[in-house]
Scaffold this motif. Sequence first.
Motif, mmCIF file in Angstrom:
data_model
loop_
_atom_site.group_PDB
_atom_site.id
_atom_site.type_symbol
_atom_site.label_atom_id
_atom_site.label_comp_id
_atom_site.label_asym_id
_atom_site.label_seq_id
_atom_site.Cartn_x
_atom_site.Cartn_y
_atom_site.Cartn_z
ATOM 1 N N ARG B 263 9.412 12.705 -2.841
ATOM 2 C CA ARG B 263 10.328 11.561 -2.762
ATOM 3 C C ARG B 263 10.028 10.714 -1.531
ATOM 4 O O ARG B 263 10.057 9.483 -1.591
ATOM 5 C CB ARG B 263 11.775 12.052 -2.715
ATOM 6 N N ARG B 265 7.201 10.442 -0.101
ATOM 7 C CA ARG B 265 5.911 9.779 -0.304
ATOM 8 C C ARG B 265 6.092 8.463 -1.071
ATOM 9 O O ARG B 265 5.486 7.449 -0.742
ATOM 10 C CB ARG B 265 5.008 10.732 -1.088
ATOM 11 N N TYR B 266 6.922 8.480 -2.080
ATOM 12 C CA TYR B 266 7.184 7.252 -2.839
ATOM 13 C C TYR B 266 8.035 6.280 -2.022
ATOM 14 O O TYR B 266 7.871 5.075 -2.107
ATOM 15 C CB TYR B 266 7.919 7.571 -4.141
ATOM 16 N N ALA B 272 10.883 2.315 -5.821
ATOM 17 C CA ALA B 272 10.093 3.525 -5.611
ATOM 18 C C ALA B 272 10.670 4.695 -6.402
ATOM 19 O O ALA B 272 9.927 5.455 -7.047
ATOM 20 C CB ALA B 272 10.063 3.859 -4.119
ATOM 21 N N GLU B 273 11.973 4.828 -6.364
ATOM 22 C CA GLU B 273 12.586 5.967 -7.078
ATOM 23 C C GLU B 273 12.425 5.808 -8.576
ATOM 24 O O GLU B 273 12.215 6.786 -9.297
ATOM 25 C CB GLU B 273 14.063 6.082 -6.686
ATOM 26 N N LEU B 276 8.963 6.780 -9.492
ATOM 27 C CA LEU B 276 8.830 8.244 -9.493
ATOM 28 C C LEU B 276 9.432 8.840 -10.768
ATOM 29 O O LEU B 276 8.854 9.747 -11.380
ATOM 30 C CB LEU B 276 9.500 8.824 -8.239
ATOM 31 N N ARG B 279 7.068 8.328 -13.538
ATOM 32 C CA ARG B 279 6.014 9.362 -13.566
ATOM 33 C C ARG B 279 6.533 10.654 -14.192
ATOM 34 O O ARG B 279 5.845 11.284 -14.997
ATOM 35 C CB ARG B 279 5.502 9.606 -12.137
ATOM 36 N N HIS B 315 2.788 -0.307 -1.841
ATOM 37 C CA HIS B 315 3.030 1.112 -1.549
ATOM 38 C C HIS B 315 3.381 1.895 -2.813
ATOM 39 O O HIS B 315 2.827 2.968 -3.070
ATOM 40 C CB HIS B 315 4.156 1.244 -0.522
ATOM 41 N N VAL B 316 4.281 1.340 -3.593
ATOM 42 C CA VAL B 316 4.740 2.066 -4.784
ATOM 43 C C VAL B 316 3.610 2.205 -5.803
ATOM 44 O O VAL B 316 3.385 3.279 -6.370
ATOM 45 C CB VAL B 316 5.957 1.345 -5.407
ATOM 46 N N THR B 319 0.987 4.681 -4.507
ATOM 47 C CA THR B 319 1.491 6.054 -4.542
ATOM 48 C C THR B 319 1.543 6.565 -5.977
ATOM 49 O O THR B 319 1.174 7.712 -6.264
ATOM 50 C CB THR B 319 2.900 6.114 -3.909
ATOM 51 N N LEU B 320 1.987 5.714 -6.877
ATOM 52 C CA LEU B 320 2.067 6.098 -8.289
ATOM 53 C C LEU B 320 0.676 6.437 -8.829
ATOM 54 O O LEU B 320 0.489 7.466 -9.501
ATOM 55 C CB LEU B 320 2.698 4.956 -9.089
ATOM 56 N N ASP B 323 -0.517 9.702 -7.336
ATOM 57 C CA ASP B 323 0.231 10.818 -7.917
ATOM 58 C C ASP B 323 -0.278 11.122 -9.327
ATOM 59 O O ASP B 323 -0.523 12.292 -9.684
ATOM 60 C CB ASP B 323 1.720 10.453 -7.934
#
Lengths: 333, 433
Positions: B263, B265-266, B272-273, B276, B279, B315-316, B319-320, B323
């Motif tokens: 969490r 990291r995102y 961002a949430e 996540l 994903r 960033h999002v 990160t996605l 991941d």
Amino acid sequence: MKAPNPDTLKAVKDIQRPVITFAVARAEGSPTAYFGCSDFKVYAGDPTAAKFEPKELYAHESYVTGVALAGTTLVSGGYDGKLTWFDTKAGKTIRTHDAHAKWIRKVIASPDGKLFASVADDMACKLWDAATGKLVHELRGHAEKTPNDFVSMLYAVAFSADSKLIATGDKVGHVVVWDAATGKQLGAVEAPVMYTWDKVQRLHSIGGVRSVAFSPDGKALAVGGMGKVGNIDHLEGKARVEVFDWKAGKQTAEFPGDKFSGLVNRLAWAPDGSWLVGAGGAGEGFLLFFDPAAKKTLKQEKVMMHVHDFAMSAKADEIVCVGHNRITVHKLG
Amino acid sequence: MPRSTFCRSADHALDRRAFLGAGAGAALAANMTALNALAAPDVNGALKKAQKRVILLWLAGGASQLETWDPKPGASTGGPFRSIQTDVPGLRISELMPKMATRIGKTTAVIRGLNTKNGDHGSGAKVMMRGRRDESGLRYPDLGAVVAREMARADSKVPDYVTFYTQTEGRSFAPGDSGFLGARFAPMELTTNNYPEFIKKLDGITDLDHQERGELRELVGKTFEKGRSSETMNSHNEAYQRVRGIMASEKLFDVTQEPEKVRARYGKTQFAEQALIARRLVEAGVPFVRVARAWWDSHGQNFETHQEMVPELDHVMATLLDDLGERGLLDDVMVVTLAEFGRTPGINASLGRDHFASAWSCTISGAGVKRGAVYGKSDALGNKVVAEEMDAGSLFATIYTALGLDPNKNYHVGSRPIPLVNPGIEPVKALVK
């Protein structure tokens, strides 16, 4: 000396420009002004001349958003984070250095000519020795993130007339007053109405404190920006000015605006303190005159551009406004 | 054998197909059952085993191509941001995207030549969600519905199409829409928070109660079905099974099920949430998730807006993609960034950029996309496309092809064949592996 009556304001020149001019500086008694522009360049020219013929001096690597003069030394700052020192007499660049990690929003000179101050989105106000270019103080009192975890911005800076005080203002409406000699924080005031965070409709923000100015005696601090915005896609908040007794941390006057929308990007007091002038805009611009003591709006004048900055003469009888694709000259008295 | 009706009344001796055929909108209302009957049984069978999935990052309001994927530093239209070199030789993007700049070569194709000719929020959003304009009397399914239709597993216990759109601005411009594919592929829309409250079991019912009620419903249903043949009954039973499956998937939406370090990291922003959760959903087999991030409509203070929002996108998205890659999902999951349009190269007096659909950008990452590809070129000021132009149709044909779908595959509405994209539109082969 009594300042001219704002009712005498009249536009005397309107110069079209192919660029956006973000900043202007002009030495007292000199016809030459210096301009920071959207084509990344710094120009010199006389906006009152029959024909305006700006001369390119040098360039930054992004928008030039601050120019300031101390004697014959010109310092410019831009969104490239760099400060460039230029000798206007010799016509030569003295030095360029990476002054800030993020966009420089404004550069000013102290009235006594001993210091330059720059503010940037790294949320630092840096004071520079005007003679040597050395860093004197780094003032840090503004949070890097907004309460909503987005990056904040540090837009505004001003010296007091005696050069002893500095004020800085940021995106969320936090304004700090500093001791220029020691770099210590002396006080703070808040203008939260100038920051609009839209949590529901658009999930981002707009606004911020865009201008600050001390009264001639240093006791009052004017803060400029824009009121709350309904649709933050546009600069549709009313042009807003608040005046504080900064030592007491109390608001003493509020001008929420009625005629014009947009940001108040620049503020200055008449030399006798009898009035306060603000300029800014959105799609079009304005010059607004207030009497802070009487809490009265004295005059609201439309300007045919969004005004980003102005240079006012010491007698307050001439104002050179710069902004979106135009430069204008107004006379008073 | 006489057909069995619910009440055995001759007045009600009207079967479902006849009922649908009777209405003026009959063809448009064709539902999943009808489409199943018309689609060849082996179509996409192999693909469903691989089950490609899509996460659409919908940049609602129109992000600026100049402040993201197609910067023009130094041009009069370029704005104040610099460009930075990416890991793809010759490709530079905005300095606001340093994380994506190091990932494009391994993950992403950049499309810089979109000319979609529609600068209106509402109709532009519809075109960019569907790949084409609706016809009079024919509502096309959007990308999510088509992917759900093509990639959903028959035995799926998860929703097929989920869309997050939490901000209110622009939400009505681009609702998820299954068009003629019908309600079976309509999205589960999450608008008030990240969790679909309506799938929660009522607090007053125990797990045992819930199970027993389901069993009782089945028993009654089976008794009722005896001697009857009805597509409606089948559809009803199927719907119940799906609802129970979806109720069982409620934890997929619960971001607190993720380890704190994931969490962190995102990031903790809403976007961002939701990314996540997206994903988590695709990992569990949900074919299509849209995460709408509104609102980019920066008519005033464009640079401030993008300074605030692009780093979050950078960033999002980075990160996605990281991941997904670390979980071995990037070959099967496509991530698309798209909006209804881009923004004008011209900078207005409010330091804003306005609506612009003549030369803008989007990206496609993962799945069958050629990573590091750059397609399309705008002129020096960004005013028009000068090479490798794409419209919404060719973009969608390319997306379908990169997902392993034949864009010329036909659905049937009544007897009319309807391909996934309009006839004659081809995918861009340079963007597909």
